[in-house]
Scaffold this motif. Structure first.
Motif, PDB file in Angstrom:
ATOM      1  N   TYR B 312      33.171 -24.448  36.177  1.00  0.00           N
ATOM      2  CA  TYR B 312      33.718 -23.250  35.561  1.00  0.00           C
ATOM      3  C   TYR B 312      34.855 -22.653  36.414  1.00  0.00           C
ATOM      4  O   TYR B 312      35.955 -22.394  35.929  1.00  0.00           O
ATOM      5  N   ASN B 315      38.018 -24.704  36.439  1.00  0.00           N
ATOM      6  CA  ASN B 315      38.804 -24.474  35.220  1.00  0.00           C
ATOM      7  C   ASN B 315      39.636 -23.199  35.327  1.00  0.00           C
ATOM      8  O   ASN B 315      40.824 -23.187  35.012  1.00  0.00           O
ATOM      9  N   VAL B 316      38.987 -22.114  35.789  1.00  0.00           N
ATOM     10  CA  VAL B 316      39.675 -20.824  35.891  1.00  0.00           C
ATOM     11  C   VAL B 316      40.882 -20.941  36.823  1.00  0.00           C
ATOM     12  O   VAL B 316      41.985 -20.479  36.515  1.00  0.00           O
ATOM     13  N   LYS B 330      32.852 -23.776  29.929  1.00  0.00           N
ATOM     14  CA  LYS B 330      33.801 -22.688  29.654  1.00  0.00           C
ATOM     15  C   LYS B 330      33.197 -21.321  29.942  1.00  0.00           C
ATOM     16  O   LYS B 330      33.847 -20.305  29.787  1.00  0.00           O
ATOM     17  N   ASN B 332      30.661 -18.839  32.549  1.00  0.00           N
ATOM     18  CA  ASN B 332      30.116 -18.695  33.880  1.00  0.00           C
ATOM     19  C   ASN B 332      28.587 -18.784  33.824  1.00  0.00           C
ATOM     20  O   ASN B 332      27.948 -17.927  33.215  1.00  0.00           O
TER      21      ASN B 332
END
Lengths: 98, 377
Positions: B312, B315-316, B330, B332
């Motif tokens: 996660y 990705n961020v 996608k 948390n």
């Protein structure tokens, strides 16, 4: 003269915009940043600093306008907004991850 | 060209690129090419803290009550954090100061690195408080294979850049044979590529690797264990959030070409490499999670959940530097971490309870005798 100025300021205060998130829609004002209003509506947003330097609350802005009373320290990519300090200025549509 | 501690040339530092321009001469901050770095310095200075401010006496008791596998999780995580900050407390200075060309960026690098040394000092503070012999812990950082694997991947880009810059500063451009390493070609595009990849790997270190370790520290505090440690990690997390903003700015400024047009071409060429650095680090962090929880998990956190958090957060962070996200996760998986990461409730003195970055000595110098006119004694 005084009667015209009063409704104007009232109108300004109650300026309400729609925020679209997928199929959800919430109403926000210009009084507070977007993040707190999303949280109040029960929408979970990532955050850390809540003052514009960590970029954790960066959200995709699909269309519409926001403004920042203070320029945030974090890099705001084009097409994104920083929820913790963005003031919504028109109806907007936002998205988390695509 | 060799490095000079005070460049005698007269030039306009507002026209220099961030790196590989003229060596900085006058440390002046009245004008800035990129004011963001001056703002980051001010913010970092306002964050100043000392580890000794946090009382860890309860942590010692908590630690003794932990089960063996929990002690393994706690200590391994602490060793990893010690490694990361050992690297960060020196490397930005050693690698970036010889090539920086803007006074405000030079000072940001020094301020940034200095704050990492406070983090290192706080690990010593923690370790001294929970074990009788800190040497056992510190020695393991250089011998434990799981930790040293990480040391290799966090230091290799720095080390490569430092080596190339050393050659460039002594020999200039060309191909040089280094015993044991073979031919190394020094050209400006190659130096800039090494720099860009270094900044990217530092961003991964601060934005992904550190956050995985924070998750573990806060995992204990969620169970009201090791809370002094969590207070320190909170302060560290506040600093790191600022540091990663610094590296994101460097990367985005480089990629935009606004600072140095050649750097934009290099950033574009390096896109796949940077993507790979993120993915490789994420895979390593997932492996690390398996090692941490090998003898058992703890309430609220196990290898799988931590692995999802790695995906996660990666990705961020990829998205933040303009890369496409890579992992499926996608959402948390540990949303409670935000409450620990949030900086606006970092413990502060009562008079500054409103803001975490309290400025000392903010007095009004514009007082005039006439302001006292209505005072009667």
């Amino acid at each position: 003269m005084t009667s015209t100025s009063k409704p104007e300021s009232l109108e300004k205060k109650e300026q309400v915009h729609r925020v679209l998130i997928g199929k959800k829609q919430i109403l926000v004002t210009e009084e507070e940043p977007l993040l707190v209003q999303l949280e109040r509506a029960g929408i979970h947003v990532e955050y850390q600093c809540r003052e514009g330097y960590c970029s954790s609350c960066s959200i995709k802005l699909l269309w519409g306008n926001v403004c920042y009373p203070f320029e945030p320290l974090a890099w705001v990519q084009s097409g994104y907004l920083l929820a913790c300090c963005a003031i919504v200025k028109s109806d907007i549509e936002i998205a988390f991850f695509d | 060209m060799s490095y000079s501690t005070f460049n005698r040339k007269k030039f306009d530092s507002m026209k220099e690129p961030m790196f590989f321009g003229e060596n900085v001469n006058v440390a002046r901050y009245d004008q800035q090419k990129h004011p963001i770095f001056e703002k980051l310095i001010e913010k970092q200075l306002s964050f100043f803290w000392r580890p000794e401010e946090v009382d860890l006496s309860n942590d010692r008791k908590d630690f003794q009550k932990l089960e063996e596998h929990e002690k393994h999780i706690f200590l391994s995580n602490l060793k990893y954090q010690t490694l990361l900050d050992s690297v960060q407390g020196r490397s930005p200075n050693v690698a970036l100061l010889p090539i920086v060309s803007l006074p405000e960026l030079e000072t940001w690098i020094e301020t940034w690195s200095f704050s990492e040394t406070i983090h290192s000092r706080s690990y010593t503070h923690i370790i001294r408080n929970i074990v009788n012999d800190p040497t056992l812990i510190f020695d393991d950082i250089v011998t434990n294979e799981e930790i040293t694997k990480r040391a290799d991947s966090v230091s290799k880009y720095y080390d490569n850049l430092i080596e190339m810059v050393n050659l460039y500063n002594t020999m200039g451009f060309g191909t040089f044979n280094i015993p044991g390493k073979g031919d190394i070609e020094i050209t400006m595009p190659k130096l800039k590529k090494a720099l860009y990849l270094t900044v990217a790997s530092v961003n991964v270190l601060e934005a992904v690797r550190f956050y995985v370790s924070f998750a573990c520290s806060f995992g204990f505090a969620e169970r009201t264990l090791m809370e002094g440690n969590a207070k320190i990690i909170k302060l560290i997390a506040r600093d790191e959030a600022l540091h990663l903003t610094g590296t994101q700015h460097m990367m985005n400024l480089m990629a935009s070409g606004k600072d140095d047009p050649e750097m934009a071409i290099i950033a574009e060429e390096c896109k796949d490499d940077v993507r790979d650095i993120f993915i490789e680090a994420a895979e390593q962090e997932k492996e690390w999670a398996t090692y941490l929880f090998k003898d058992g998990s703890m309430i609220g956190l196990n290898a799988q959940i931590l692995g999802q958090y790695v995906e996660y957060i990666t990705n961020v962070r990829m998205q933040a530097v303009g890369l496409d996200t890579y992992f499926e996760t996608k959402h948390n998986p540990i949303p409670w971490i935000n409450a620990w990461l949030v900086s606006d409730n970092v413990q502060v003195a009562p008079q500054e309870a409103e803001i975490s970055s309290y400025l000392v000595g903010q007095t009004d110098n514009s007082l005039d005798d006439s302001d006292f006119d209505d005072f009667d004694l």
